[in-house]
Design an enzyme around this catalytic site. Sequence first.
Site, mmCIF file in Angstrom:
data_model
loop_
_atom_site.group_PDB
_atom_site.id
_atom_site.type_symbol
_atom_site.label_atom_id
_atom_site.label_comp_id
_atom_site.label_asym_id
_atom_site.label_seq_id
_atom_site.Cartn_x
_atom_site.Cartn_y
_atom_site.Cartn_z
ATOM 1 N N ASP A 234 -6.525 -3.606 -1.633
ATOM 2 C CA ASP A 234 -6.600 -2.256 -2.171
ATOM 3 C C ASP A 234 -5.166 -1.776 -2.397
ATOM 4 O O ASP A 234 -4.690 -0.857 -1.750
ATOM 5 C CB ASP A 234 -7.327 -1.369 -1.147
ATOM 6 C CG ASP A 234 -7.567 0.019 -1.692
ATOM 7 O OD1 ASP A 234 -7.457 0.183 -2.917
ATOM 8 O OD2 ASP A 234 -7.835 0.924 -0.891
ATOM 9 N N ASN B 284 0.806 -1.218 0.000
ATOM 10 C CA ASN B 284 0.000 0.000 0.000
ATOM 11 C C ASN B 284 0.843 1.274 0.000
ATOM 12 O O ASN B 284 0.319 2.350 0.277
ATOM 13 C CB ASN B 284 -0.950 0.009 1.194
ATOM 14 C CG ASN B 284 -1.749 -1.269 1.297
ATOM 15 O OD1 ASN B 284 -1.425 -2.139 2.089
ATOM 16 N ND2 ASN B 284 -2.760 -1.403 0.463
ATOM 17 N N ILE C 44 0.800 6.852 0.254
ATOM 18 C CA ILE C 44 0.189 5.794 1.059
ATOM 19 C C ILE C 44 -1.252 5.606 0.630
ATOM 20 O O ILE C 44 -1.971 6.594 0.437
ATOM 21 C CB ILE C 44 0.206 6.166 2.554
ATOM 22 C CG1 ILE C 44 1.626 6.520 2.996
ATOM 23 C CG2 ILE C 44 -0.336 5.034 3.410
ATOM 24 C CD1 ILE C 44 1.675 7.296 4.280
ATOM 25 N N CYS C 45 -1.661 4.369 0.471
ATOM 26 C CA CYS C 45 -3.055 4.098 0.150
ATOM 27 C C CYS C 45 -3.779 3.748 1.437
ATOM 28 O O CYS C 45 -3.644 2.653 1.970
ATOM 29 C CB CYS C 45 -3.150 2.942 -0.834
ATOM 30 S SG CYS C 45 -4.822 2.581 -1.284
ATOM 31 N N LEU C 46 -4.508 4.717 1.967
ATOM 32 C CA LEU C 46 -5.185 4.522 3.246
ATOM 33 C C LEU C 46 -6.469 5.330 3.194
ATOM 34 O O LEU C 46 -6.443 6.516 2.874
ATOM 35 C CB LEU C 46 -4.265 5.024 4.368
ATOM 36 C CG LEU C 46 -4.758 4.852 5.803
ATOM 37 C CD1 LEU C 46 -4.772 3.381 6.170
ATOM 38 C CD2 LEU C 46 -3.846 5.583 6.770
#
Lengths: 155, 377
Positions: free
Chosen positions: A122, A78, A85-87
Amino acid sequence: MQREQRLKRELSKFEKKPPKGIWFSPKEDKLNIFEASLIGPENSPYSDGLFKLEILIPDNYPFLPPSIKFLTKVYHPNIDDNGRICLDLIKMPPAGNWKPTIGIEGLLIAIQMLLQNPNPNDPLMADIAEEFVNDKKEFERKAKLWCDKYACDNV
Amino acid sequence: MPAYELDLLLKYPMIMQRCTTKDEEYFGYIKIKGDHFKIRLTRNMKRFKLEMTEDLEKYEKDIKKLSKLSFMDPVEYLDKLTEILSAESPPHKETDDIIIDNTSIYRKVLREYTELRQFYFNIHKSFISKDLKTIDIVQLDEQMRQHSVKIDVNYSQYGKLFKIVECNLPLNEIDEDDSLIVLYEKFMNRVDCPKLQLMFDVLDEIDKSCWVIDPDRPTRRDVYRRIVLDRNLSMVITFNPNDIRHLPQIKFLGPHNAVKKYNEVVSRNFLNWNPNEDVLSELVKLLEIDNFPAKPEHSEEDELLVNDGECCICFSLRLNEQLPDVVCPNASCNQFFHSQCLYKWLRSLNSRKCFYEINGQCPNCEKVIHCSLPTSE
């Protein structure tokens, strides 16, 4: 107007009782760029590392989420090559889940948890996510290698 | 008197007959392999209907079949029912044997516990739970430090009888034994192990003379300390419980350039670390500092991010001299907001405006919340 009061409050709370392995502070006394560090969570391939991050606080904070990126390179499904950052917590609803009740501290804790529990559903780095799912040993080996190489500059 | 009545009395003595104006009813209990089933049976000519209960649920299918058959009398029906229930009924546990076994274990546990108390008369505190399943012991070491251990009793007949499930030592090895005294001795040997005693000495010294901000209340199990070095700069120092004298793992948390500087200082000095000297003074030398800043005198209350009554968007009480004026209607949330803050948040989500109100989700509990348009907007 809410922004300044709130950031000061967040900082004073943090200084008195910082969460485990987390640090953040405004850079050069301006309240729009913060620098942060976090220690990799125990029982993860990142456990020996110290990761540096940069936080940009928008003028409309806390009505808009801050942008956070890693300055240290991290091997993680992620987190991409540029440290993005994928959050969901750092994206505005409806796509994301930012709420003004989350603070900088809360986001950093969430990122620490993301290091411990990657979310391969994701991913930002599709090949790393695939490796995480199919060959966890190899993923952990590489993550540890990167961590030793980039996140352990002390003795 | 119909012929079956005597039969009924002899075979099913706990079933009573009751006649109402409408139909005949049989109710009571039947005993099958030690289990009692409650029965309420209604008769309509040659058909019988059984009232379903929880106990009978798993036999429902077969019982339904019975209701379609015709029987001469209730005894015939009950015979058939008994057949079904006893065929399906799981073999009854022979409880008696187990009770005897457990009593002997209880006796052994109590005996072991009393022996332990007599043998180690200097135990600081000890406690055995009412169900005799757990034993908690607190012991003092030579430095009067408290050490606690929690021991579970294993009644499963497999494995050892006593097992350490929790102790506040850094190396939490699981230990078990059939004798409580032997097990306790193992625990005490670990407490008294010179390596650990030395580590406790060092950590006590650090807790006394440094400003430790994490862990909040260190326990004997914590082998790390986050120590304040300067305003906004701290270091996390993690000891190896097996080898406290050698250079511990150190990580600095603070402004990135200050961290860089300290890392350089450490890499310059770490070869001079002397494992025979006092750890704290070696740390001072390693970091090239005069001493560690002491903990500030006034011990403040734990500060929360949002105190009661403060707005949980701007995290403060007063905003332009206004106090929070909206409360979330959800009783289990009850968070406060300034209408200015809440309005601005709901508007940034494109929430629905309706006359002088805006509706949306509470940012804390996500339940519906209303906010009137603030006057200053």
